[in-house]
Design an enzyme around this catalytic site. Structure first.
Site, PDB file in Angstrom:
ATOM      1  N   ASP A 136      -9.373  -4.103  -5.822  1.00  0.00           N
ATOM      2  CA  ASP A 136      -8.716  -3.146  -4.928  1.00  0.00           C
ATOM      3  C   ASP A 136      -9.253  -1.749  -5.177  1.00  0.00           C
ATOM      4  OD1 ASP A 136      -7.063  -1.654  -3.345  1.00  0.00           O
ATOM      5  OD2 ASP A 136      -5.190  -2.507  -4.094  1.00  0.00           O
ATOM      6  N   SER A 138       0.845  -1.196   0.000  1.00  0.00           N
ATOM      7  CA  SER A 138       0.000   0.000   0.000  1.00  0.00           C
ATOM      8  C   SER A 138       0.888   1.257   0.000  1.00  0.00           C
ATOM      9  CB  SER A 138      -0.962  -0.054   1.193  1.00  0.00           C
ATOM     10  OG  SER A 138      -1.978   0.911   1.076  1.00  0.00           O
ATOM     11  N   HIS A 197      -6.883  -5.969  -0.952  1.00  0.00           N
ATOM     12  CA  HIS A 197      -5.816  -5.021  -0.618  1.00  0.00           C
ATOM     13  C   HIS A 197      -5.168  -5.355   0.722  1.00  0.00           C
ATOM     14  CE1 HIS A 197      -3.869  -1.037  -0.961  1.00  0.00           C
ATOM     15  NE2 HIS A 197      -4.003  -0.981   0.356  1.00  0.00           N
TER      16      HIS A 197
END
Length: 325
Positions: A271, A139, A300
């Site tokens: 995502d 991320s 995610h």
């Protein structure tokens, strides 16, 4: 496999002062001090994980253990918390080291740029200069990973894996459109109630609540998750998130192009932080790059339930590099 990972793989937890702020480092494997280990006993490579936001490193322990096992337990796997996202329990000793003599004073250490400097300071003071590095970002950790490559070309990073990378147009993503007003404008409204509600709680109460939450999520951990209910950490996570929405806009194509041979990008099909169109744009702009699209519908936040699948994939991608070490 899961029970074997949990029982047999040692995880050493440390709280250190890095750039003057408490930092949690979780070290998977028998190596706990790479600087002072004798060279003969020192591994030749470190796998270094930079988390997403919130940067609670304890969430990444199952992934770190699985990756350590999938790489035949040859190399240490370390996870670092973000600056301001960890506070040591009262009974934990905080270790101090001499700071990097080249490090300048870090302003806004809990912000986007400060977090990059925080990671660089740790690598420069806790990892031998000659030790090869594999950097794994998740991320916003992918943004930090690219910045590490950009700001510290002297570090011997041989590969970097960017998993579900939030490296561009964050506020335009489906999740970003929801998060931007909450993080940028309304977060202040939660500060005072958050402190008033959570700060007075004794650690025993917080531990009990967190154990109940983890049980409901069908998660287990031998490490403390107290930071989940620590206002200081939650406020800093929200502050970092607000900067992500405002500043992670344009993809750093120059850094990607310069280090493309080291990079592997892994995008999700479900995502909402980096939608499929971001993958398609990357493929169009860097057709020769190692840019992959998930075929397994991994979310995610893979660290909660899909850590083994991701660890197996990363270990497979690393196979050729590790065979040369």
């Amino acid at each position: 496999m899961d029970s074997e990972i949990k029982e047999e793989i040692p995880v050493h937890e440390e709280f250190i002062l890095c750039c003057g702020i408490e930092t949690q480092v979780l070290k998977c494997g028998p190596w706990t001090d790479l600087i002072n280990d004798q060279i003969a006993n020192r591994p030749k490579l470190l796998i270094f994980i930079i988390p997403g936001n919130p940067g609670f490193s304890a969430f990444y322990v199952p992934f770190a253990k699985a990756l350590y096992s999938s790489t035949k337990r040859r190399f240490p796997v370390w996870v670092i918390s973000h600056a301001g996202h960890a506070l040591a329990p009262k009974d934990k000793k905080i270790l101090t080291t001499s700071d990097d003599p080249n490090a300048q004073e870090i302003k806004d250490i809990c912000g986007l740029r400060g977090q990059v400097e925080h990671k660089l300071a740790f690598l420069r003071t806790h990892v031998p200069k000659e030790m090869k590095l594999v950097v794994i970002g998740h991320s916003i950790g992918c943004y930090f990973s690219l910045q590490v490559l950009k700001r510290a070309p002297e570090l011997p990073v041989i590969r970097s894996f960017l998993l579900f990378p939030t490296i561009e147009r964050m506020s335009e993503s489906p999740k970003g459109k929801l998060a931007t007003p909450l993080l940028c404008w309304f977060r202040y409204a939660f500060y005072v109630p958050g402190y008033l509600l959570l700060k007075p709680w004794p650690e025993k109460i917080k531990s009990l609540v967190i154990r109940m939450l983890l049980r409901r999520m069908n998660l287990q951990s031998e490490l403390s998750f107290l930071n989940l209910l620590e206002p200081f950490c939650l406020i800093n996570a929200a502050y970092l998130g607000s900067q992500e929405m405002m500043e992670v806009v344009k993809r750093d194509n120059e850094t990607i192009k310069e280090h493309l041979s080291k990079l592997t990008f892994y995008y999700g099909t479900i995502d909402a932080w980096c939608p499929k169109e971001y993958y398609e744009d990357m493929k169009k702009d860097f057709p020769e790059g190692d840019i992959r699209l998930c075929e397994k519908k991994i979310p995610h936040d893979f660290i909660l339930y899909f850590y083994q699948e991701m660890a197996d994939m990363v270990a497979d991608w690393l196979k050729d590099d590790l065979s040369k070490i």
